[in-house]
Design a protein around this motif. Structure first.
Motif, PDB file in Angstrom:
ATOM      1  N   ARG A 119       0.805  -1.226   0.000  1.00 25.13           N
ATOM      2  CA  ARG A 119       0.000   0.000   0.000  1.00 25.13           C
ATOM      3  C   ARG A 119       0.840   1.279   0.000  1.00 25.13           C
ATOM      4  O   ARG A 119       0.483   2.258  -0.649  1.00 25.13           O
ATOM      5  N   GLU A 120       1.970   1.268   0.708  1.00 21.79           N
ATOM      6  CA  GLU A 120       2.811   2.476   0.727  1.00 21.79           C
ATOM      7  C   GLU A 120       3.439   2.713  -0.643  1.00 21.79           C
ATOM      8  O   GLU A 120       3.521   3.851  -1.109  1.00 21.79           O
ATOM      9  N   GLU A 121       3.870   1.644  -1.295  1.00 24.21           N
ATOM     10  CA  GLU A 121       4.454   1.779  -2.632  1.00 24.21           C
ATOM     11  C   GLU A 121       3.416   2.235  -3.642  1.00 24.21           C
ATOM     12  O   GLU A 121       3.691   3.063  -4.511  1.00 24.21           O
ATOM     13  N   ILE A 122       2.191   1.711  -3.519  1.00 31.11           N
ATOM     14  CA  ILE A 122       1.125   2.101  -4.436  1.00 31.11           C
ATOM     15  C   ILE A 122       0.783   3.574  -4.254  1.00 31.11           C
ATOM     16  O   ILE A 122       0.595   4.313  -5.221  1.00 31.11           O
ATOM     17  N   LEU A 156       6.813  -2.058  -9.399  1.00 29.02           N
ATOM     18  CA  LEU A 156       5.560  -2.229  -8.681  1.00 29.02           C
ATOM     19  C   LEU A 156       4.483  -2.784  -9.598  1.00 29.02           C
ATOM     20  O   LEU A 156       3.764  -3.728  -9.244  1.00 29.02           O
ATOM     21  N   GLU A 157       4.370  -2.226 -10.795  1.00 30.31           N
ATOM     22  CA  GLU A 157       3.369  -2.680 -11.745  1.00 30.31           C
ATOM     23  C   GLU A 157       3.633  -4.136 -12.145  1.00 30.31           C
ATOM     24  O   GLU A 157       2.695  -4.928 -12.296  1.00 30.31           O
ATOM     25  N   THR A 158       4.883  -4.488 -12.285  1.00 30.64           N
ATOM     26  CA  THR A 158       5.239  -5.864 -12.623  1.00 30.64           C
ATOM     27  C   THR A 158       4.789  -6.820 -11.531  1.00 30.64           C
ATOM     28  O   THR A 158       4.246  -7.903 -11.805  1.00 30.64           O
ATOM     29  N   THR A 159       5.001  -6.434 -10.271  1.00 30.88           N
ATOM     30  CA  THR A 159       4.594  -7.266  -9.137  1.00 30.88           C
ATOM     31  C   THR A 159       3.082  -7.424  -9.088  1.00 30.88           C
ATOM     32  O   THR A 159       2.567  -8.537  -8.913  1.00 30.88           O
ATOM     33  N   LEU A 160       2.348  -6.336  -9.258  1.00 33.64           N
ATOM     34  CA  LEU A 160       0.887  -6.384  -9.209  1.00 33.64           C
ATOM     35  C   LEU A 160       0.326  -7.237 -10.345  1.00 33.64           C
ATOM     36  O   LEU A 160      -0.631  -7.991 -10.157  1.00 33.64           O
ATOM     37  N   ARG A 161       0.938  -7.137 -11.508  1.00 38.25           N
ATOM     38  CA  ARG A 161       0.477  -7.937 -12.642  1.00 38.25           C
ATOM     39  C   ARG A 161       0.795  -9.408 -12.416  1.00 38.25           C
ATOM     40  O   ARG A 161      -0.026 -10.282 -12.712  1.00 38.25           O
ATOM     41  N   SER A 193      -8.913  -2.189 -10.766  1.00 41.09           N
ATOM     42  CA  SER A 193      -9.960  -1.532  -9.987  1.00 41.09           C
ATOM     43  C   SER A 193      -9.795  -1.706  -8.486  1.00 41.09           C
ATOM     44  O   SER A 193     -10.364  -0.931  -7.701  1.00 41.09           O
ATOM     45  N   LEU A 194      -9.030  -2.706  -8.051  1.00 40.76           N
ATOM     46  CA  LEU A 194      -8.834  -2.928  -6.618  1.00 40.76           C
ATOM     47  C   LEU A 194      -7.655  -2.151  -6.052  1.00 40.76           C
ATOM     48  O   LEU A 194      -7.557  -1.976  -4.833  1.00 40.76           O
ATOM     49  N   ARG A 195      -6.786  -1.667  -6.904  1.00 44.84           N
ATOM     50  CA  ARG A 195      -5.549  -1.051  -6.422  1.00 44.84           C
ATOM     51  C   ARG A 195      -5.786   0.237  -5.646  1.00 44.84           C
ATOM     52  O   ARG A 195      -5.047   0.563  -4.728  1.00 44.84           O
TER      53      ARG A 195
END
Length: 324
Positions: free
Chosen positions: A187-190, A205-210, A217-219
């Motif tokens: 959450r802090e990185e986002i 960060l985007e790579t990790t989330l993907r 929509s949840l981010r």
């Protein structure tokens, strides 16, 4: 008559034809059979190997691949599955071994088809030996594929709608909790990334989330997760989607091994270490994919696209209003 909001937030669950699930299940079983041979070789589980041992396994691999074509499963397998089966023995790459996560998808498909009586808790795996035997398929024998699939070509699903709805709701609850844990940790990185994103290059960060299949929509909910998780846990427990709570969170049963008998206790989901968090997330995602595909909410059999689907119901079961 009282107006029930939940009545418009539910849609009748419609399964693909039984034979489609049987064909998909058969494809999974062949690839998972190959996965077992490759994993054993990778981990050196065969002990001292001889030329004859290696030769037998090469022939087993070739027989599994041949069974795919002779049974006609090549018309129903994904490109990735066919590529994995066609590779020579001991030539698999990392992404091929990851396919082992589909054991849980295989279990769900067999459950829908009536070959498994129950779906284990979402912190436990299906018994792989029993699961493998449930279809009667011998991976190197194409005739056994036909014997398994054949009866489903003209039969209808026998699973009760209420039972299916409940298991879909449970699956949604656990995949929501798994995603919430990823967002909680990032959450802090986002939050900081909101003001730093620029250019076309994908950020770490985007790579990790993907990679962890988090829907876009949840981010935006990441910052509120410390408050949202206890609320979601309370709702999930009230609706019977989780058996119990621990510390205001989904309860996870763990076995503590002592000097004598093992003791089972419960810990909050968030208290697990990263290895166990990843394992539970993969169980939830794999089962969620099986339900989503079976109900035609996912058109492709691709775990990488799970992040494009927030829920199977119009609203995740965690947040759907009660009927009462």
């Amino acid at each position: 008559m009282a107006f029930r909001v939940s009545s418009i937030l539910r849609q009748e669950l419609k399964l693909r034809p039984a034979y489609e699930l049987a064909l998909r299940s058969s494809c999974l079983q062949l690839v998972l059979a190959r996965w077992g041979l490759e994993t054993a070789a990778l981990m050196g589980l065969g002990g001292d190997q001889t030329a004859n041992d290696d030769g037998r396994k090469v022939r087993a691999v070739e027989a599994i691949t041949a069974a795919m074509y002779e049974s006609g499963l090549d018309e129903h397998a994904t490109k990735a599955e066919k590529d994995m089966l066609e590779k020579p023995y001991r030539s698999w790459e990392y992404n091929d071994y990851v396919y082992g996560d589909h054991w849980e998808s295989f279990g769900v498909l067999q459950w829908i088809l009536g070959r498994q009586h129950t779906i284990p808790a979402y912190y436990s795996n299906f018994d792989r030996a029993k699961l493998f035997q449930s279809s009667g398929i011998m991976p190197a024998d194409p005739s056994t594929v036909e014997k398994f699939v054949g009866p489903f070509m003209s039969s209808q699903h026998t699973i009760e709608a209420q039972q299916l709805q409940r298991e879909v709701d449970v699956s949604e609850a656990w995949v929501w909790r798994a995603r919430a844990q990823v967002l909680l940790g990032l959450r802090e990185e986002i939050d900081s990334a909101k003001s730093t994103l620029s250019g076309d290059q994908e950020s770490p960060l985007e790579t990790t989330l993907r990679a962890k299949h988090i829907p876009n929509s949840l981010r935006k909910m990441a910052a509120d997760m410390p408050k949202t998780i206890p609320l979601a846990a309370k709702r999930a427990h009230a609706r019977g989607l989780v058996e119990s709570l621990e510390g205001g969170d989904f309860a996870i049963a763990v076995e503590l091994k002592g000097d004598s008998d093992a003791v089972t206790t419960s810990v909050p989901y968030a208290n697990l270490d990263q290895q166990h968090l990843d394992a539970i997330r993969k169980i939830a995602e794999s089962r969620f994919l099986a339900f989503a595909w079976s109900l035609e909410k996912a058109s492709d059999w691709d775990i990488g696209k799970v992040g494009e689907l927030v829920s199977i119901n119009p609203i995740s079961s965690v947040w759907t209003p009660n009927d009462s």
